[in-house]
Scaffold this motif. Structure first.
Motif, PDB file in Angstrom:
ATOM      1  N   SER A 292      -6.592 -13.474   8.797  1.00  4.41           N
ATOM      2  CA  SER A 292      -5.872 -12.318   8.260  1.00  4.41           C
ATOM      3  C   SER A 292      -4.611 -12.104   9.075  1.00  4.41           C
ATOM      4  CB  SER A 292      -6.744 -11.056   8.303  1.00  4.41           C
ATOM      5  OG  SER A 292      -6.033  -9.945   7.787  1.00  4.41           O
ATOM      6  N   PRO A 293      -3.439 -12.277   8.465  1.00  8.67           N
ATOM      7  CA  PRO A 293      -2.203 -12.102   9.233  1.00  8.67           C
ATOM      8  C   PRO A 293      -2.012 -10.649   9.654  1.00  8.67           C
ATOM      9  CG  PRO A 293      -1.714 -12.359   6.894  1.00  8.67           C
ATOM     10  CD  PRO A 293      -3.182 -12.648   7.067  1.00  8.67           C
ATOM     11  N   SER A 294      -1.655 -10.450  10.907  1.00 12.54           N
ATOM     12  CA  SER A 294      -1.388  -9.102  11.394  1.00 12.54           C
ATOM     13  C   SER A 294      -0.104  -8.581  10.777  1.00 12.54           C
ATOM     14  CB  SER A 294      -1.272  -9.103  12.917  1.00 12.54           C
ATOM     15  OG  SER A 294      -0.892  -7.826  13.381  1.00 12.54           O
ATOM     16  N   ARG A 295      -0.123  -7.306  10.407  1.00 15.14           N
ATOM     17  CA  ARG A 295       1.078  -6.658   9.870  1.00 15.14           C
ATOM     18  C   ARG A 295       1.414  -5.406  10.669  1.00 15.14           C
ATOM     19  NH1 ARG A 295       0.109  -7.232   3.292  1.00 15.14           N
ATOM     20  NH2 ARG A 295       1.303  -9.166   3.051  1.00 15.14           N
ATOM     21  N   VAL A 296       1.133  -5.428  11.945  1.00 13.20           N
ATOM     22  CA  VAL A 296       1.460  -4.301  12.815  1.00 13.20           C
ATOM     23  C   VAL A 296       2.976  -4.207  12.949  1.00 13.20           C
ATOM     24  CG1 VAL A 296       1.285  -3.391  15.159  1.00 13.20           C
ATOM     25  CG2 VAL A 296      -0.706  -4.452  14.072  1.00 13.20           C
TER      26      VAL A 296
ATOM     27  N   THR B 159      -1.267  -0.074   4.985  1.00 12.84           N
ATOM     28  CA  THR B 159      -0.663  -1.399   4.854  1.00 12.84           C
ATOM     29  C   THR B 159      -1.708  -2.364   4.313  1.00 12.84           C
ATOM     30  OG1 THR B 159       0.819  -1.003   6.738  1.00 12.84           O
ATOM     31  CG2 THR B 159       0.480  -3.290   6.064  1.00 12.84           C
ATOM     32  N   PRO B 160      -1.478  -2.961   3.129  1.00 13.50           N
ATOM     33  CA  PRO B 160      -2.470  -3.881   2.563  1.00 13.50           C
ATOM     34  C   PRO B 160      -2.810  -5.014   3.527  1.00 13.50           C
ATOM     35  CG  PRO B 160      -0.832  -3.328   0.912  1.00 13.50           C
ATOM     36  CD  PRO B 160      -0.331  -2.760   2.220  1.00 13.50           C
ATOM     37  N   LYS B 161      -4.080  -5.394   3.554  1.00 16.54           N
ATOM     38  CA  LYS B 161      -4.570  -6.436   4.463  1.00 16.54           C
ATOM     39  C   LYS B 161      -4.864  -7.700   3.661  1.00 16.54           C
ATOM     40  CE  LYS B 161      -5.538  -6.656   8.933  1.00 16.54           C
ATOM     41  NZ  LYS B 161      -4.924  -7.948   9.235  1.00 16.54           N
TER      42      LYS B 161
ATOM     43  N   LYS C  21      -6.243  -1.073   0.995  1.00 19.31           N
ATOM     44  CA  LYS C  21      -6.194  -2.180   0.036  1.00 19.31           C
ATOM     45  C   LYS C  21      -6.393  -3.500   0.756  1.00 19.31           C
ATOM     46  CE  LYS C  21      -3.304  -4.203  -3.621  1.00 19.31           C
ATOM     47  NZ  LYS C  21      -2.018  -4.113  -4.358  1.00 19.31           N
ATOM     48  N   VAL C  22      -7.249  -4.342   0.202  1.00 19.06           N
ATOM     49  CA  VAL C  22      -7.480  -5.686   0.730  1.00 19.06           C
ATOM     50  C   VAL C  22      -7.051  -6.692  -0.326  1.00 19.06           C
ATOM     51  CG1 VAL C  22      -9.210  -7.346   1.487  1.00 19.06           C
ATOM     52  CG2 VAL C  22      -9.363  -4.963   2.231  1.00 19.06           C
ATOM     53  N   VAL C  23      -6.229  -7.655   0.069  1.00 15.57           N
ATOM     54  CA  VAL C  23      -5.720  -8.678  -0.844  1.00 15.57           C
ATOM     55  C   VAL C  23      -6.346 -10.012  -0.476  1.00 15.57           C
ATOM     56  CG1 VAL C  23      -3.661  -9.839  -1.727  1.00 15.57           C
ATOM     57  CG2 VAL C  23      -3.546  -7.431  -1.051  1.00 15.57           C
ATOM     58  N   ARG C  24      -7.032 -10.635  -1.410  1.00 19.21           N
ATOM     59  CA  ARG C  24      -7.723 -11.899  -1.155  1.00 19.21           C
ATOM     60  C   ARG C  24      -6.817 -13.080  -1.457  1.00 19.21           C
ATOM     61  NH1 ARG C  24     -11.130  -8.017  -2.662  1.00 19.21           N
ATOM     62  NH2 ARG C  24     -13.304  -7.977  -1.925  1.00 19.21           N
ATOM     63  N   ALA C  25      -6.593 -13.934  -0.450  1.00 20.03           N
ATOM     64  CA  ALA C  25      -5.866 -15.186  -0.646  1.00 20.03           C
ATOM     65  C   ALA C  25      -6.861 -16.265  -1.074  1.00 20.03           C
ATOM     66  CB  ALA C  25      -5.157 -15.588   0.643  1.00 20.03           C
TER      67      ALA C  25
END
Length: 449
Positions: free
Chosen positions: A181-185, A197-199, A222-226
């Motif tokens: 999971s890429p960090s978006r801090v 912030t969507p994860k 929100k969780v976004v599945r790759a």
């Protein structure tokens, strides 16, 4: 295996930890804080005893040589992570440790080790490898292992997975879950924090993805599945490079517009009124921070390349890397135009962190600009409300105690970072010469980049 094994139990400080955050730096601490706020019993592991000791004492870590070293932390709301914020985490059950045995008692482990650029501009994965080896010796079946560090596509499967499997005797996707999971801090961002912030997540298997979703679903709205870990890793590459490429474009425009006598800041102001096909970026003295440009052509952990570079990324890095030299040249030119030489000139630098309203100096262009000015013989001082001490070329730089008096006495004042506390109109009135590299001062009150 059930897909909900990553979900932590709600409870007080006496319950065993459900989550281990490995690496208490600019990625790990915001995650630990978000988890503690969500009432997930959390431990923070870092091999650096200084980081652990400072946090246990309720103080923000000052950096060091361990997994969590090197940067100031931040509250989810964007402000600096204060001692009060750390104490709130501790009262919520958060605790720190250097004892790797603690890692064998959690259901979810998140690796947040730093991956700085090495001398050859490849990502240094050694801290990720060390974290993985430490975790592997304690890894239990049914644990969910997540990686948030900035890495190349393929790292989770081809670098992290073998270390975990060989050290634990367990198999990823069968005995334990593995995902990226890429960090978006975004330090200092007061609009977007961990919750809103969507994860993005990508698991080794569909069950791995759902285990990661179950965990992050407790922290993010929100969780976004790759499709998988490689796609999730490539998301970070795209997001980081998007920033660098666009900053490089506007930095080139800044040099071009200055040479032809055009006000770039007015150009950007007008261009951003276009409601489609344009996002405004603004120039600056360089690009800093942990979000480095990434060229996956250099896969250091495999000792091979994909055969061709990302040319746009290489060019963007080259353009952005030239900006400190350009700012130094502008300083010398301004001084010369006003009858002063750079040698012996009193130059005051304002804001030496890489981003407004934070103390983190990682990759800040201020250091290179200062060193170049020193080489020209300038007498430097600095002011930054978040940085009490600053050294350049191994020497301490005097800190201005009275900002306005310092600006009035300096031959040249250079705004490198626009901290919220700076009254730029007042500074422009006091300064003999003001070079604004951020375009933050009122029009006509300063020289702009």
């Amino acid at each position: 295996m059930p897909s909900d094994i990553a979900v932590g139990r709600k409870g007080g400080t006496s319950m065993p930890a459900d989550l281990a955050v490995i690496g208490l730096g600019h990625l790990g601490l915001p995650l630990a804080q978000a988890a503690t706020t969500a009432r997930i019993p959390t431990i923070g592991y870092d091999p650096d005893p200084r980081t652990v000791a400072e946090l246990a004492a309720g103080r923000p870590p000052g950096g060091g040589a361990g997994t969590g070293a090197g940067s100031t932390q931040h509250e989810p709301g964007g402000g600096p992570l204060s001692a009060a914020g750390i104490r709130r985490m501790i009262s919520g059950g958060f605790r720190t440790t250097t004892d790797s045995a603690e890692l064998g008692r959690v259901r979810t482990a998140v690796i947040c080790a730093p991956t700085p650029l090495g001398p050859d501009r490849t990502l240094d994965l050694s801290a990720v490898g060390e974290a993985a080896r430490t975790l592997a010796t304690r890894l239990r079946p049914h644990t969910t292992v997540l990686l948030e560090s900035t890495v190349y596509p393929g790292t989770t499967e081809e670098f992290l997975r073998p270390i975990l499997e060989s050290g634990s005797g367990l198999r990823a996707g069968r005995d334990f879950h593995l995902a990226y999971s890429p960090s978006r801090v975004d330090p200092g961002n007061r609009s977007y924090g961990y919750t809103n912030t969507p994860k993005v997540i990508g698991g080794l298997t569909p069950a791995c993805t759902e285990a990661a979703a179950a965990f992050y679903g407790r922290l993010a709205d929100k969780v976004v599945r790759a499709r998988g870990p490689r796609e999730a890793e490539a998301v970070k590459v795209l997001e980081s490079n998007y920033r660098h490429v666009n900053i490089a474009l506007v930095n080139e425009m800044a040099v071009f517009c200055h040479d032809i006598g055009v006000d770039l800041w007015d150009v950007v102001r007008c261009a951003e009124t276009k409601p489609f096909g344009f996002q405004a970026f603004r120039p600056g003295p360089g690009v800093g921070g942990p979000g480095v440009a990434i060229d996956p052509n250099y896969l250091s952990y495999q000792g091979r390349t994909i055969g061709y570079p990302l040319r746009m990324v290489e060019l963007a890095q080259e353009v952005n890397g030239r900006m400190p030299r350009y700012v130094t040249q502008r300083c010398a030119t301004l001084l010369n135009e006003h009858g002063k030489s750079a040698r012996g000139a009193r130059v005051l630098l304002l804001g030496v962190s890489y981003k407004p309203d934070v103390a983190d100096q990682e990759g800040s262009p201020a250091r290179e600009i200062a060193s170049r000015l020193m080489e020209l013989g300038a007498q430097l001082s600095y002011h930054d409300p978040h940085v009490p001490q600053w050294r350049v070329l191994g020497r301490p730089v005097p800190r201005a105690d009275s900002l306005y008096e310092a600006a009035a006495s300096a031959d040249l004042t250079v705004l490198l970072q626009q901290h919220r506390t700076y009254d730029l109109q007042g500074l422009a009135a006091k300064a003999q010469l003001l070079l604004d590299t951020r375009g933050a001062s009122p029009a006509g009150t300063a020289y702009r980049l």
